[in-house]
Design an enzyme around this catalytic site. Structure first.
Site, PDB file in Angstrom:
ATOM      1  N   HIS A  29       0.930  -1.152   0.043  1.00  0.00           N
ATOM      2  CA  HIS A  29       0.006  -0.025  -0.124  1.00  0.00           C
ATOM      3  C   HIS A  29       0.787   1.272   0.169  1.00  0.00           C
ATOM      4  O   HIS A  29       0.792   2.103   1.026  1.00  0.00           O
ATOM      5  CB  HIS A  29      -0.942  -0.150   1.204  1.00  0.00           C
ATOM      6  CG  HIS A  29      -1.851  -1.419   1.442  1.00  0.00           C
ATOM      7  ND1 HIS A  29      -1.092  -2.476   1.768  1.00  0.00           N
ATOM      8  CD2 HIS A  29      -3.314  -1.431   1.134  1.00  0.00           C
ATOM      9  CE1 HIS A  29      -2.190  -3.571   1.700  1.00  0.00           C
ATOM     10  NE2 HIS A  29      -3.340  -2.711   1.277  1.00  0.00           N
ATOM     11  N   GLY A 147     -10.425   5.671   7.169  1.00  0.00           N
ATOM     12  CA  GLY A 147     -11.247   4.859   6.906  1.00  0.00           C
ATOM     13  C   GLY A 147     -11.607   4.237   8.287  1.00  0.00           C
ATOM     14  O   GLY A 147     -12.635   3.605   8.395  1.00  0.00           O
ATOM     15  N   LYS A 239      -3.650  11.447  -0.362  1.00  0.00           N
ATOM     16  CA  LYS A 239      -3.309   9.878  -0.499  1.00  0.00           C
ATOM     17  C   LYS A 239      -2.208   9.964  -1.942  1.00  0.00           C
ATOM     18  O   LYS A 239      -2.468  10.713  -2.768  1.00  0.00           O
ATOM     19  CB  LYS A 239      -4.473   8.771  -0.866  1.00  0.00           C
ATOM     20  CG  LYS A 239      -4.039   7.407  -0.530  1.00  0.00           C
ATOM     21  CD  LYS A 239      -5.357   6.557  -0.550  1.00  0.00           C
ATOM     22  CE  LYS A 239      -5.096   5.213  -0.336  1.00  0.00           C
ATOM     23  NZ  LYS A 239      -6.295   4.587   0.210  1.00  0.00           N
ATOM     24  N   GLU A 359     -15.780  -3.892  25.642  1.00  0.00           N
ATOM     25  CA  GLU A 359     -15.007  -4.941  25.537  1.00  0.00           C
ATOM     26  C   GLU A 359     -13.670  -4.950  24.723  1.00  0.00           C
ATOM     27  O   GLU A 359     -12.627  -5.468  24.875  1.00  0.00           O
ATOM     28  CB  GLU A 359     -15.632  -6.343  25.446  1.00  0.00           C
ATOM     29  CG  GLU A 359     -16.601  -6.643  26.622  1.00  0.00           C
ATOM     30  CD  GLU A 359     -18.030  -5.736  26.311  1.00  0.00           C
ATOM     31  OE1 GLU A 359     -18.169  -5.118  25.227  1.00  0.00           O
ATOM     32  OE2 GLU A 359     -18.920  -5.916  27.286  1.00  0.00           O
ATOM     33  N   PHE A 384     -19.289 -12.189  26.308  1.00  0.00           N
ATOM     34  CA  PHE A 384     -18.962 -11.039  26.005  1.00  0.00           C
ATOM     35  C   PHE A 384     -17.649 -10.737  25.570  1.00  0.00           C
ATOM     36  O   PHE A 384     -17.274  -9.784  24.907  1.00  0.00           O
ATOM     37  CB  PHE A 384     -19.220  -9.963  27.013  1.00  0.00           C
ATOM     38  CG  PHE A 384     -20.788 -10.089  27.440  1.00  0.00           C
ATOM     39  CD1 PHE A 384     -21.726 -10.401  26.333  1.00  0.00           C
ATOM     40  CD2 PHE A 384     -21.081  -9.656  28.552  1.00  0.00           C
ATOM     41  CE1 PHE A 384     -23.206 -10.253  26.739  1.00  0.00           C
ATOM     42  CE2 PHE A 384     -22.606  -9.680  28.888  1.00  0.00           C
ATOM     43  CZ  PHE A 384     -23.556 -10.014  28.103  1.00  0.00           C
TER      44      PHE A 384
END
Lengths: 616, 616
Positions: A29, A147, A239, A359, A384
Site C-alpha cells: 500500500h 477509513g 493519498k 470490551e 461478551f
C-alpha cells in the site's frame, strides 16, 4: 525554512523506500504511506524519544501504527532511525522477512500487530495508561487512517482515553480521503472528525498534513500538553502525496507501482540522500519488562461442606496476587461484581482499570499493557468476549500475554437466558494456536490455577462458573496446565466419562446412579481443556473395558472440549462420543436447562447404558 | 393535566407488572424498567402504530429494546397493548415461557434478541433503512440504556444512521446514571451524550424523562421530523423511579424485590387499574414478509482452461440474483472490490448498503433487515467477521437469516500476512447451532451454492477464496448443502483424503504424486463443511482399504472441518487424522505458506505414505 528543507528530504526518503519496497514485493500500500510521510518524519526527527537498541525500554516513546497497511512506512521510519540498513526493506512481504505485509512481532519495533483496523488507539491507550499511572515520562503516538475511524472501537478508545486523562497520548489522524474501495464517509471534510473528537473530550488541532510548519506546531503543542486531555491532530492529507500521478487518485489503494512507474515516481522525488537519518532523542532512563515472580502465595481456605462459585474464588485469589506483583493489572467491563474483580480493585485501585461496557477497547488496552511487560487480567462474562473476538485474535498475533477470565459460562447460568451464556468460548479461544483454556470445577482447583495463569508465558483463558459448586479437592492437591484428575475409578470400569466445569458434578451423579445398577465408570475432570491431558485420557481408556470416551460439557458441540479430546485420541482406535449443547437455550433453572440440553446426570447415565448394552 | 394523569397511571401499570413479574421470577432488573416506564408509556399510548395481531407487518412501527435486561418492561408494554393477559407475565424467566430473561424470538413482538448491549440501535437502523429505501411509513424507536452507550457499536450505528439520513429513526436514551457495578462514565451529565450525538449528526432533544410534557413534546417533534436527521431523545431519568426506596440507589441493579418489599412498592404506586390499555394506532397498510422465490437463474459461464476466484464468482452470481429478488440486500464493509459485491451494487444500488469499515453495525443492520423478511447478504474478509462475532451470535439467537460471505480465507491469501487471514471462521460460525458453513473450491460449485444460500431457511456462511483456482466441475454438476463430491477414486484406494477449498487442489496433486508410487487414494471435496456429508464420508471409508480419513484444511486445527468430520464418523471405528494450520502464519507466497503450514500436496502425500507404511 532550512530546517523544514531537511525534514522534507527525510520525508521523501520515507516515500522513496515505501515505494521501492512495495514494488520489489509486487504488492502493498504505497499510497497509504505517502500521505503520512511528512507528519511521521517530523515526529521522529523532532519529537520522538527512543533507543533503537532497546525497543522494550519502558522509557521509550511509543509509535503505534494503527493503519497497519502502511507497514512499509513504519519499516522505513525505523530504518531511517538507524535500526537496520534501508536495503533490507527490499525483503518486504517475503517469506521469512521481519518486514511482513502488516506489522507483527517479528518486527521488534511494532508495538502491536495491526492490520485489522481501528485497534491501535486502544493499544496506545494501554501504553499511555501504564505510563500515566506509574509516572513514566513516555508519550504514545498513534497513527490512524481515516477509513478506520468508522470502527466503533475508536470511540471506545477515545472515551477511555479522555476519561483516564491520558494527556500523554497523541492520536494523529491521517485524513487522506480515500479508503479501500471508495472515498470514506466524510472524505476531506475534516471538520466531521474535529467535531467528533472534541465531543469525546480530546484536545483537537486541525492541520494541513503536508505543511511542515503546521505539523511542527501541532506536535510541539501535543508534547507540551499537560491539561489532562489526550490530543488529536486531524491532518488533512493527500493519498499518494508527492507523486503527481498517484495524488488523490482512485484505484491506487493497495497497489504497488510497476517498475517503470516506480522510476517515474523516484524521478519526481529528485535526488534523495539515503544517508539521511532521524535525530532520535535518547530516553532518560531504562526500565525493561521484568520476569514474572513464580512464588505467589494465597491464604485462601475453603470449608469442607460449603459451596463456592469459581468466579468468586478467581476474584479472591486475584486480589491476593495483585498485591504480590506490581506488574498485574486488572481490567473490567462494568461487571466487577459478577466476575469478582471488585476484590482486586479494593486491594490495588491503582492497577485496576475500569473499561466500562466496551470490551473491544478493554482487550486492546490489555495488549498495550502486555507490550510493556505488565500482566493484564481482563474479565467479563465469557459470552461478551465474543464482542472482542477480533481484538483477541490480533492480541494473539501480537503475542500479547493477556489472561482472560470469562464468567457465566454455559446454560448453567439459568434464568438470564441465551444472550448471557458463553457456549462458543472454547471454540473461539481454543482455535487460536497455543492459547491455554482452563475450566476449574471447584474452589480448590480454581484457586491453584489462577497463579498458573500468570506464570504461563502466553495467553490463557479461564472459564469460571456462575453457580456455587461443592468442593472436589483439598488444600494439598495440585493442578497444572495440561493436567486432569480422576475422580472416580475402579478395577472394573466400563468406560470413561470426561467432564469439565459444571458437568463434572453431573458425571459424578451419573456414576452414583450407575453404580446402583452395578455399572462402573471412570470419571475424569478435564479442568485443562487446552492443552488437554492426552496421556491421562489414553491411560484411562486403556484401563477400562471399552476403548471409549464420553465427553460432557456445557458448551456447544462443535469446537469444545470434546473435539480437543477426540484430537488427542486420534490414532488410538478410541471411540469418542460427545455430549454437549446442540440448540439455543432459554431461561429456566440450572437443572432444567442442563436437562433440556441433554447434559445432565440422567442423560449421561442413559448414554452410558446405551453403550454398555451395545457391547454387552 | 388530565391527559397526563391517565398516562401516568399507564406508566405505573408498567411499573407494577415489571415488579410483580420479577419478584415472581426471583430475579431480573425491575429498577431498569422503572426508569423508562414514563417515556415508553407515552410512546405507546400516543405515537406508536402497531397491529398486535400481525407483529411482522412491515407497516408497523418498530420498538427495539436495546437494553434487553429491561425485558419485563417490554413484556408489560405489549401486555398493556392488549397482546396477552398481564397475568401471564408471572411466567417471566420460567422454563418454557415466552417471557425470557432477555428478549428472544419466542416473544413474537421482540424485533431482535437483545441482552448483549449496544446492538439495538444498529438493528433499528436496519429496520429504518428498509422503510426509508422502500417508502414504508413506519418509524423505528430504539430504547437504549446509558451504560451501553460505551459500546463502540453505538457510534458505528449513529454514523450509519445519519449518513443514510434515517429521519424515521428515533433513539431514546434512558440516562438513569447507574450501570451494573457502579455509576456510568458520565453519570447524570446528559450534556456529554447530547454533545456526542450532535457531533454524530443526530437531531438531539434533552429532556427530563419523567416530565410527561417534555416527553410528549420530544416525541411529537421526533415523529414529525423530516429533516434527514435521525433523532436522539436524551432523557435524564431515575433508576427505580416511582418507588422511594429504589430511586437512584446503588446495589439494586439486576435485583428482584422480595415479596414484602414488593408489597411496599405496590402500596407506593397506589391503586393502579389493571384494565388500562394503550391506544395503539392501526397501521395504514399491510406488507408481510414474502416467501423466497426458489427459481433463481444465473447465466454465468466458465471457460474450461481458465481459472477463477470463487470470491469473484460469488459476486457475479449475487449480482444476477439481486436483480431477480427484490428482497435481497447486499451489505459491504468497504471491501466491495475484494469480495466483489461491487457487481451487485452496480446492478441494484438501491439495495446495496455501504456500511464502511464497521462490521458490527453491518451485521446488526442485516439482522434488522432479516426481521422484515428481507434476505441480507453481508460480505467482508472472513477474518473481519471476528470483529462482529457477538453480533453474529445475537443474530443467531434472533433467528436472523443472514447470509455471510467471507473472502480471503486461510494462509492461501499470501503476502498480506496473518492479520488478513481467516483461520478461525469455521470454528466460530460452526459453533453456533445449525449455521451452514460452505466452502466451494471452484467456480462451478461456487456459482451453484450462492442461490442455495438464499433458499436455505437459516443462517449461512460461505468461505470464498482469494486466489484463482482451476475448474473441477462442469455446468451440469449439482451441489447441495450437506453434499460433497468424490474427485478421485479407484477400486483399490488405500484411504480417503477429505479436503475443502484451496486444499482440494493440494489433495489432488498429492494423489497424482502418490499414483506414481502406485498408492491410490480417494479424494473428497467437502464443500459443505456444516452439515458435512456424513454418509459420503462413511461410504468412502467403507470402500477403501483402511478405515481412515485424513482431513486437510486451510484453517486452524481446532474447530475446523476436521472436527466436523470426526464427529460425523464417531462410533464407526474410523481413524481421523487432521491436517491443518497449527501456528500463526506470516507473509509469503501462497505455496510457501501452504507448505510452511504443512497442508500442501507434499505434506499430504507424506502423511499418506506414513499411514500406508504403518499398516502395510
Amino acid at each position: 525554512m532550512k530546517a523544514f528543507e531537511t525534514l522534507k528530504n527525510k520525508a521523501n526518503l520515507l516515500r522513496k523506500w515505501s515505494m521501492i519496497s512495495t514494488t520489489e514485493a509486487g504488492s502493498g500500500h504505497p499510497t497509504s504511506c505517502l500521505s503520512a510521510a511528512d507528519i511521521t518524519a517530523t515526529l521522529f526527527d523532532k519529537y520522538f524519544t527512543y533507543d533503537t537498541a532497546d525497543p522494550l525500554n519502558n522509557y521509550n516513546d511509543h509509535f503505534v501504527l494503527s493503519k497497519g497497511h502502511a507497514a512499509p512506512l513504519l519499516y522505513a521510519l525505523f530504518g531511517v532511525s538507524g535500526a537496520y540498513p534501508l536495503e533490507e526493506l527490499k525483503t518486504l512481504r517475503k517469506f521469512g522477512s521481519r518486514f511482513q505485509g502488516h506489522p507483527v512481532p517479528a518486527f521488534a519495533y511494532a508495538e502491536a500487530a495491526t492490520g485489522s483496523l481501528g485497534q491501535g488507539l486502544s493499544v496506545g491507550a494501554g501504553l499511555a495508561l501504564a505510563a500515566k499511572r506509574e509516572g513514566l515520562p513516555s508519550r504514545t503516538f498513534v497513527l490512524t487512517g481515516d477509513g478506520e475511524l468508522a470502527e466503533g472501537q475508536i470511540w471506545e478508545a477515545t472515551n477511555f482515553a479522555s476519561h483516564e486523562k491520558l494527556d500523554n497520548l497523541v492520536a494523529i489522524l491521517d485524513i487522506n480521503r480515500l479508503a479501500q474501495s471508495q472515498a470514506t464517509m466524510f472524505g476531506h471534510h475534516i471538520e466531521e472528525y474535529v467535531r467528533r473528537f472534541e465531543a469525546f473530550g480530546f484536545e483537537v488541532t486541525a492541520i494541513d498534513g503536508h505543511n511542515f510548519e503546521e505539523i511542527d506546531q501541532a506536535l510541539q503543542k501535543a508534547v507540551s500538553n499537560t491539561n489532562g486531555k489526550p490530543t488529536a491532530i486531524v491532518a488533512k492529507t493527500i493519498k499518494g502525496k508527492g507523486i503527481s500521478f498517484l495524488e488523490d487518485k482512485d484505484g491506487w489503494h493497495g497497489k504497488a507501482l510497476k517498475k517503470d512507474d516506480l522510476q517515474k515516481a523516484l524521478a519526481e522525488l529528485g535526488n534523495v540522500d539515503d544517508q539521511l537519518r532521524f535525530d532520535l532523542k535518547k530516553p532518560a532512563g531504562k526500565l525493561m519488562p521484568q520476569s514474572v515472580d513464580k512464588q505467589y502465595k494465597t491464604a485462601i481456605d475453603f470449608e469442607k461442606d460449603k459451596t463456592y462459585a469459581t468466579r468468586e474464588v478467581f476474584g479472591e485469589v486475584l486480589a491476593d496476587l495483585v498485591k504480590q506483583d506490581k506488574n498485574i493489572y486488572v481490567l473490567d467491563g462494568d461487571v466487577m461484581n459478577s466476575t469478582f474483580t471488585e476484590y482486586a480493585k479494593k486491594e490495588v485501585p491503582e492497577r485496576f482499570v475500569e473499561c466500562y461496557i466496551a470490551e473491544q477497547n478493554m482487550v486492546s488496552v490489555a495488549a498495550g499493557l502486555s507490550r510493556l511487560g505488565r500482566v493484564p487480567f481482563a474479565a467479563t462474562f465469557g459470552a461478551f468476549f465474543t464482542r472482542a473476538a477480533d481484538q483477541v485474535r490480533m492480541a494473539r498475533v501480537s503475542e500479547a500475554h493477556i489472561k482472560f477470565a470469562g464468567s457465566h459460562v454455559g446454560v448453567s447460568i439459568g434464568e438470564d437466558g441465551p444472550s448471557q451464556m458463553a457456549l462458543e468460548d472454547i471454540a473461539m479461544f481454543g482455535a487460536w494456536p497455543d492459547v491455554v483454556v482452563l475450566q476449574p470445577a471447584d474452589a480448590w482447583s480454581a484457586a491453584q490455577l489462577v497463579p498458573k495463569m500468570i506464570t504461563h508465558p502466553g495467553m490463557v483463558y479461564m472459564r469460571t462458573l456462575r453457580p456455587k459448586t461443592n468442593l472436589l479437592y483439598s488444600k494439598n492437591d495440585t493442578f497444572d496446565i495440561g493436567g486432569s484428575r480422576v475422580l472416580r475409578q475402579s478395577d472394573h470400569d466400563e468406560l470413561t466419562v470426561a467432564a469439565t466445569g459444571i458437568t463434572v458434578f453431573e458425571a459424578l451423579k451419573a456414576a452414583d446412579e450407575l453404580e446402583k445398577e452395578n455399572i462402573h465408570i471412570r470419571v475424569l475432570d478435564c479442568y485443562s481443556i487446552h492443552p488437554i491431558d492426552a496421556e491421562a485420557l489414553k491411560a484411562s481408556l486403556h484401563a477400562t473395558r471399552q476403548n471409549m470416551l464420553i465427553t460432557v460439557e456445557d458448551h456447544f458441540a462443535h469446537g469444545g472440549m470434546g473435539d480437543f479430546a477426540a484430537t488427542a485420541l486420534a490414532g488410538t482406535g478410541a471411540e469418542v462420543i460427545k455430549m454437549a449443547v446442540t440448540a439455543i437455550s432459554q431461561s429456566g433453572t440450572m437443572n432444567e436447562l442442563l436437562h433440556a440440553a441433554g447434559i445432565d446426570a440422567g442423560h449421561i447415565a442413559q448414554k452410558v447404558r446405551e453403550y454398555c448394552a451395545v457391547t454387552a
